[in-house]
Design an enzyme around this catalytic site. Structure first.
Site, PDB file in Angstrom:
ATOM      1  N   HIS A 251      -4.342  71.530  42.796  1.00 53.61           N
ATOM      2  CA  HIS A 251      -5.370  71.803  43.810  1.00 53.61           C
ATOM      3  C   HIS A 251      -5.172  70.953  45.054  1.00 53.61           C
ATOM      4  CE1 HIS A 251      -7.580  74.522  41.231  1.00 53.61           C
ATOM      5  NE2 HIS A 251      -7.491  73.639  40.251  1.00 53.61           N
TER       6      HIS A 251
ATOM      7  N   ARG B  81      -9.896  32.778  38.170  1.00 58.27           N
ATOM      8  CA  ARG B  81     -10.888  33.678  38.756  1.00 58.27           C
ATOM      9  C   ARG B  81     -10.416  34.284  40.070  1.00 58.27           C
ATOM     10  NH1 ARG B  81     -16.505  32.172  37.006  1.00 58.27           N
ATOM     11  NH2 ARG B  81     -17.173  32.974  38.998  1.00 58.27           N
TER      12      ARG B  81
ATOM     13  N   GLU C  85      -6.580  53.995  34.547  1.00 56.22           N
ATOM     14  CA  GLU C  85      -6.367  52.585  34.225  1.00 56.22           C
ATOM     15  C   GLU C  85      -4.895  52.191  34.456  1.00 56.22           C
ATOM     16  OE1 GLU C  85      -8.080  50.119  33.950  1.00 56.22           O
ATOM     17  OE2 GLU C  85      -6.945  48.638  32.819  1.00 56.22           O
TER      18      GLU C  85
ATOM     19  N   GLU D 204      -2.620  46.709  40.881  1.00 57.24           N
ATOM     20  CA  GLU D 204      -3.104  45.321  40.849  1.00 57.24           C
ATOM     21  C   GLU D 204      -1.963  44.326  40.674  1.00 57.24           C
ATOM     22  OE1 GLU D 204      -7.401  45.110  38.629  1.00 57.24           O
ATOM     23  OE2 GLU D 204      -5.729  45.706  37.375  1.00 57.24           O
TER      24      GLU D 204
ATOM     25  N   TRP E 239     -13.035  32.478  47.835  1.00 55.07           N
ATOM     26  CA  TRP E 239     -12.517  33.834  47.955  1.00 55.07           C
ATOM     27  C   TRP E 239     -13.197  34.399  49.204  1.00 55.07           C
ATOM     28  CZ3 TRP E 239     -14.099  38.998  47.920  1.00 55.07           C
ATOM     29  CH2 TRP E 239     -13.079  39.934  47.674  1.00 55.07           C
TER      30      TRP E 239
ATOM     31  N   LYS F  15      -3.698  49.337  37.079  1.00 53.21           N
ATOM     32  CA  LYS F  15      -2.922  48.185  36.621  1.00 53.21           C
ATOM     33  C   LYS F  15      -1.661  48.006  37.480  1.00 53.21           C
ATOM     34  CE  LYS F  15      -5.123  46.871  34.670  1.00 53.21           C
ATOM     35  NZ  LYS F  15      -6.308  46.196  34.338  1.00 53.21           N
TER      36      LYS F  15
ATOM     37  N   CYS G  81     -14.314  32.852  43.285  1.00 51.98           N
ATOM     38  CA  CYS G  81     -14.771  31.546  43.748  1.00 51.98           C
ATOM     39  C   CYS G  81     -15.208  30.647  42.600  1.00 51.98           C
ATOM     40  CB  CYS G  81     -15.914  31.703  44.730  1.00 51.98           C
ATOM     41  SG  CYS G  81     -16.910  30.242  44.942  1.00 51.98           S
TER      42      CYS G  81
ATOM     43  N   LYS H   8     -11.086  37.426  39.396  1.00 52.98           N
ATOM     44  CA  LYS H   8     -11.345  37.810  38.009  1.00 52.98           C
ATOM     45  C   LYS H   8     -12.801  38.197  37.813  1.00 52.98           C
ATOM     46  CE  LYS H   8     -10.306  38.221  33.666  1.00 52.98           C
ATOM     47  NZ  LYS H   8      -9.561  39.454  33.374  1.00 52.98           N
TER      48      LYS H   8
ATOM     49  N   ASN I 205     -20.876  29.900  46.836  1.00 56.63           N
ATOM     50  CA  ASN I 205     -20.274  31.147  46.384  1.00 56.63           C
ATOM     51  C   ASN I 205     -21.301  32.245  46.643  1.00 56.63           C
ATOM     52  OD1 ASN I 205     -19.770  32.493  43.028  1.00 56.63           O
ATOM     53  ND2 ASN I 205     -19.063  33.253  44.981  1.00 56.63           N
ATOM     54  N   GLY I 206     -20.844  33.330  47.273  1.00 58.20           N
ATOM     55  CA  GLY I 206     -21.763  34.434  47.552  1.00 58.20           C
ATOM     56  C   GLY I 206     -21.752  34.779  49.032  1.00 58.20           C
TER      57      GLY I 206
HETATM   58  N1  GLU Z   1     -19.073  33.786  51.859  1.00 57.77           N
HETATM   59  C1  GLU Z   1     -18.431  32.520  51.700  1.00 57.77           C
HETATM   60  C2  GLU Z   1     -17.155  32.434  52.527  1.00 57.77           C
HETATM   61  O1  GLU Z   1     -16.560  33.390  52.920  1.00 57.77           O
HETATM   62  C3  GLU Z   1     -18.164  32.160  50.264  1.00 57.77           C
HETATM   63  C4  GLU Z   1     -17.120  33.022  49.624  1.00 57.77           C
HETATM   64  C5  GLU Z   1     -16.921  32.707  48.151  1.00 57.77           C
HETATM   65  O2  GLU Z   1     -17.750  33.161  47.350  1.00 57.77           O
HETATM   66  O3  GLU Z   1     -15.929  32.061  47.826  1.00 57.77           O
HETATM   67  O4  GLU Z   1     -16.729  31.364  52.829  1.00 57.77           O
END
Ligand code: GLU
Length: 607
Positions: free
Chosen positions: A503, A27, A480, A487, A73, A484, A2, A602, A99-100
């Protein structure tokens, strides 16, 4: 994860916001949006998908001087336009980006709904504009403060009010925010990278801080009301450029930057003439190093794999009991932490929420923790206070490559430094130091002539899934390599310590199952080669990564890739290189979005 950008000033705000969002694209996100203050309303534009789509959707006629922009995100609610940020209050006079995660969003939502509020999205975020509206009495800062006092969880958020042009209110708790100072203008971002082209003078907000941003500057207070003043930091030059140069993708560019990034990480730190190493940022005297009883290295994803190599080196070279652990597991298991333990927290971005949680757990229990971080001035670097910058330079591709080798490099340097004090004589220390300093040239030598990578990729993309195995530090490399390939190419992969195959997992081997065996010429070589024989006997097709000149190992592979010779503890810096190239070329062959793989971010700033 985000991105947040904000701007107040004379420039045309949509240009600044969209350019900032573009710079934050690396990101990882799934939708984007902006809000721009107009004379009579707040213009909002949101789109699912890349920032490019948002740019197409924003009318060229849209202008303004106060605004906020966001890349989301998704954590709560699907990836839809309705869930994209900014979110608004009922009368559409307040716009919020966040964000969060608001952890008590359900209770808050239910209470607001009882009071008649109609929600337009499924997000946790949307409680914020409605709460702010409810608590607004004319002062935007106080309304946001009162709302955040009711909120549990993490946030980096920014709010604009139609009633207050030229003002952004922002706050942080667990998600990074940085303020940028201009001449008669101010900037806000979740990542200094977004500001690099605009200003070098920045201030990092700390947790539970709130700021009123205007064209004249800002005023920071704590959530409880106390005033704060933070010193201005100057952004490092190295964060200025973000282009791909002659490469098709950032990932390939970053793979090829490893000779230089490793050199930056090692130079001046490894001192062969003293038989040891110096890491001023750790600020540890020999007496303090001797007193360390245990080393714990914490990280997530690729950083955890670097931590595994570090723990091997600390124990084998410095003879200190050591372990590596996934930060998100460590933080919640009520770990025992002793005063003479030393912890390292490893994170490329320095913003990884899970790792930050683990750091706080160490600190709450009176332990010592130091950062192994790439981004200078990041939250983890600042929270730890002491540590090592790995100096890999900006890593834009979501899948980490050069940051991994620099993290391993930094942990090897720290191991050498501790070893010289505790276990190694000057001669052995000198030898190890000289071997470390040879690595950048060996990396260059390998990358100039990487062997039959495309043949290996053909094999690796021909099965339903791929096994990776190795022993000791080569097991960390196998992990790793598998990560990779998952991802970047979305190929299902598993990784095991080589001896574990028999095993259980060997049941999955049938004719033509692709296997990657990491078999440098070290003390485990013969044992691992026996494991290669075991899977070959069951029809597997094997890519062997071996030491140059070890023809016997090479002959056991359907495809053999040779890397330059190095001591066992240093070998991951070389054996990981073909893994990075496998992922890149498999991603390319399968038409994946190499630099921005689906669902990934990221900088992982949520738990
Ligand atoms: N929790 C918020 C959402 O889902 C923010 C997500 C984020 O950090 O982009 O909209």
């Amino acid at each position: 994860m985000c991105g947040i950008v904000g701007y107040v000033g004379p420039r045309n705000v949509p240009d600044v916001l969209l350019d900032g969002l573009r710079r934050l694209e690396y990101r990882g996100y799934d939708s984007a949006g902006i809000a721009v203050l107009q004379a009579d309303d707040i213009a909002v534009c949101r789109r699912v998908g890349p920032v490019g789509k948002l740019i197409e959707a924003v009318s060229p006629e849209l202008t303004g001087h106060t605004g906020i922009g966001h890349t989301r995100w998704a954590t709560h609610g699907g990836v839809t336009e309705a869930n994209a940020h900014p979110h608004m209050d009922g009368p559409e006079r307040i716009a919020v980006i966040h964000n969060g995660i608001i952890e008590n969003h359900q209770a808050l939502r239910a209470r607001l709904q009882e009071e008649g509020v109609v929600f337009r999205s499924e997000t946790d975020t949307e409680v914020l504009p409605h709460l702010i509206r409810k608590l607004y009495r004319g002062d935007p800062l106080e309304a946001v403060r009162s709302a955040l006092q009711l909120v549990q969880g993490t946030y980096g958020c920014a709010v604009v009010f139609l009633d207050h042009p030229g003002t952004i209110i922002a706050a942080r708790n667990g998600s990074p925010l940085v303020l940028g100072k201009g001449n008669g203008e101010s900037f806000l971002a979740s990542d200094p990278h977004a500001l690099a082209a605009l200003t070098r003078e920045v201030v990092y907000l700390e947790d539970r801080e709130l700021v009123r941003i205007t064209t004249k500057g800002w005023e920071i207070t704590r959530l409880d009301g106390a005033k704060i003043d933070h010193a201005i930091h100057l952004l490092e030059e190295e964060w200025g450029s973000g282009d791909k140069g002659a490469y098709m993708h950032h990932m390939l560019k970053e793979i090829h930057e490893q000779p230089e990034s490793l050199r930056r990480c090692l130079s001046g730190r490894v001192v062969p003439e003293e038989g040891g190493a110096r890491l001023g940022g750790l600020d540890l005297s020999p007496r303090e190093i001797v007193a360390i009883r245990r080393v714990g290295i914490l990280g997530c994803g690729t950083s955890f794999h670097a931590s595994l190599v570090g723990a091997h080196a600390m124990e084998q070279l410095a003879r200190i009991p050591s372990f590596a652990e996934i930060a998100s597991e460590f933080r919640y298991r009520n770990p025992l932490i002793e005063p003479d333990d030393l912890f390292f927290a490893v994170s490329q971005s320095g913003e990884t929420a899970d790792t930050m949680g683990a750091i706080k757990e160490v600190q709450v229990k009176g332990g010592r923790v130091m950062g192994i971080v790439n981004v200078v001035g990041s939250s983890i670097a600042r929270t730890c206070g002491r540590g090592v910058y790995v100096h890999s330079g900006p890593e834009i591709a979501v899948a980490s490559t050069k940051a991994f080798t620099s993290q391993v490099g930094a942990l090897l340097v720290a191991s050498l430094m501790f070893a010289r004090t505790r276990a190694l004589g000057p001669h052995e220390g000198k030898n190890f130091g000289e071997e470390l300093l040879k690595v950048p040239d060996k990396v260059r030598e390998y990358l100039d002539n990487p062997g039959p990578i495309l043949k290996a990729v053909e094999l690796l993309t021909s099965g339903k899934y791929v096994f990776f195995f190795g022993r000791g530090v080569s097991h960390a490399v196998a992990m790793e390599g598998a990560l990779k390939l998952k991802e970047v190419a979305y190929v299902p992969c598993m990784s095991y310590p080589a001896a574990e195959m028999k095993h259980g997992p060997i049941a999955l081997i049938d004719a033509k199952t692709p296997v990657v065996a990491v078999v440098p010429d070290d003390i485990m070589r013969d044992k691992t080669l026996s494991n290669v024989q075991e899977v070959r006997a069951r029809g597997a097709r094997v890519v062997v990564i071996h030491t140059e000149g070890d023809h016997e190992a090479g002959r056991l592979g359907d495809v053999a890739i040779a890397v330059p010779r190095a001591p066992s503890l240093i070998s991951p810096l070389l054996t990981v290189l073909p893994m990075q190239l496998f992922a890149y070329h498999a991603g390319l062959a399968l038409g994946r979005d190499i630099d921005r793989p689906r669902n990934l971010a990221k900088s992982v700033t949520v738990e």
